[in-house]
Design an enzyme around this catalytic site. Structure first.
Site, PDB file in Angstrom:
ATOM      1  N   ASP A   1       0.824  -1.201   0.000  1.00 36.86           N
ATOM      2  CA  ASP A   1       0.000   0.000   0.000  1.00 36.86           C
ATOM      3  C   ASP A   1       0.862   1.257   0.000  1.00 36.86           C
ATOM      4  O   ASP A   1       2.086   1.184   0.128  1.00 36.86           O
ATOM      5  CB  ASP A   1      -0.960   0.002   1.204  1.00 36.86           C
ATOM      6  CG  ASP A   1      -0.273  -0.328   2.535  1.00 36.86           C
ATOM      7  OD1 ASP A   1       0.967  -0.280   2.594  1.00 36.86           O
ATOM      8  OD2 ASP A   1      -0.979  -0.617   3.510  1.00 36.86           O
TER       9      ASP A   1
ATOM     10  N   ASN B   1      -7.498  -2.146  14.376  1.00 32.85           N
ATOM     11  CA  ASN B   1      -8.908  -2.342  14.018  1.00 32.85           C
ATOM     12  C   ASN B   1      -9.093  -3.528  13.072  1.00 32.85           C
ATOM     13  O   ASN B   1     -10.150  -3.685  12.472  1.00 32.85           O
ATOM     14  CB  ASN B   1      -9.481  -1.066  13.383  1.00 32.85           C
ATOM     15  CG  ASN B   1      -8.809  -0.709  12.069  1.00 32.85           C
ATOM     16  OD1 ASN B   1      -7.857  -1.377  11.646  1.00 32.85           O
ATOM     17  ND2 ASN B   1      -9.280   0.336  11.419  1.00 32.85           N
TER      18      ASN B   1
ATOM     19  N   HIS C   1      -7.329  -4.147  10.276  1.00 36.77           N
ATOM     20  CA  HIS C   1      -7.042  -3.950   8.853  1.00 36.77           C
ATOM     21  C   HIS C   1      -5.781  -4.699   8.437  1.00 36.77           C
ATOM     22  O   HIS C   1      -4.899  -4.974   9.249  1.00 36.77           O
ATOM     23  CB  HIS C   1      -6.989  -2.460   8.482  1.00 36.77           C
ATOM     24  CG  HIS C   1      -5.767  -1.704   8.860  1.00 36.77           C
ATOM     25  ND1 HIS C   1      -5.809  -0.447   9.418  1.00 36.77           N
ATOM     26  CD2 HIS C   1      -4.445  -2.001   8.747  1.00 36.77           C
ATOM     27  CE1 HIS C   1      -4.586  -0.017   9.610  1.00 36.77           C
ATOM     28  NE2 HIS C   1      -3.730  -0.945   9.220  1.00 36.77           N
TER      29      HIS C   1
END
Ligand code: GLP
Length: 248
Positions: free
Chosen positions: A66, A135, A137
């Site tokens: 990413d 969270n 991800h």
């Protein structure tokens, strides 16, 4: 799924480096590299093996997971820069053999599609290093992401921006958008290697491995893959339920 629980972060790094070394020594290989703080000790261990044990990355190439949208490559917190400063510049992995989404592309959507195609035309990723967000991800696939998504432009969750603010002068400097490999893209890597350390990851790791497969916890897609290795320290593994796994 293989779950290895190690007593200390240093042991996590050795264990993860062992997995990666076996690929790197086997011949030409395509690595999937993650940024964030979790894999840094693993990269340091690989750098040590390169310097002291002759581990060569000359036949390897790599794709990053990413990138932030809007950061110049030269920005020290762009993942383009981070992977070089933490790993690539210290080993014999050719700079040109390391690809990542261009966060400053004029058309980020088009860049996401180009990156997806580049991974595919390279024959896919052999072993993908993953961290996990607090969270749940992976990459920058935030809760709510479709489990089959392809590389796309995404919005960072506020939790992620808060978590990553430590890398920037203030939270206002943390970008709001990213280009990330999708969950479907990540799932096409032939082997997923998830590394998790620290108590802040304990709930997310337990949800990912023991909870339902749901877009509420993007890392739960690991349960859909047939070749997964999870390496965690005791703190990150403290909420895992498997008897005999050594979780404290
Ligand atoms: C970051 C990255 C992820 C990383 C995760 C955890 O935002 N996009 O690839 O795995 O969040 O980061 P850290 O390892 O610093 O806890």
């Amino acid at each position: 799924m293989e779950i290895r629980i190690e007593a200390h972060v240093a042991h996590v790094a050795v264990s993860a480096a062992d997995v990666l070394e076996s690929y790197v020594r086997s011949g030409p290989v395509t690595l999937g590299l993650a940024t964030g703080s979790t894999p840094v000790p693993t990269y340091r261990e690989l750098i040590r093996r390169h310097r002291e044990e002759g581990l060569s990355f000359a036949r390897s190439r790599a794709f990053l997971l990413d990138e932030y949208v809007g950061l110049a490559r030269s920005h020290p917190e762009s993942y383009y820069s981070v992977i070089r400063s933490e790993f690539v510049s210290h080993v014999d992995l050719a700079d040109t053999a390391v690809q990542s989404p261009a966060g400053q592309a004029a058309d980020p959507e088009q860049e996401a599609a180009r990156y997806e195609a580049a991974i595919r035309s390279a024959g896919g990723v052999d072993v993908q290093v993953l961290g996990i967000g607090s969270n749940g991800h992976i990459g920058f696939n935030e809760p709510g992401e479709h489990l089959d998504s392809r590389t796309h432009v995404g919005l960072l969750a506020e939790q992620t921006r808060t978590d990553n603010a430590r890398f920037f002068e203030s939270i206002d400097d943390v970008p709001r958008r990213c280009i990330t490999q999708g969950l479907g893209t990540i799932r096409e890597a032939r082997h997923l290697l998830l590394i998790a350390t620290g108590a802040a990851k304990a709930d997310a790791l337990a949800a990912a491995l023991h909870g339902p497969v749901t877009s509420d916890c993007p890392a739960s897609v690991l349960q859909l893959h047939d070749h997964v290795t999870v390496i965690a320290d005791k703190a990150a593994a403290s909420r895992l339920q498997r008897a005999g796994c050594g979780a404290a």
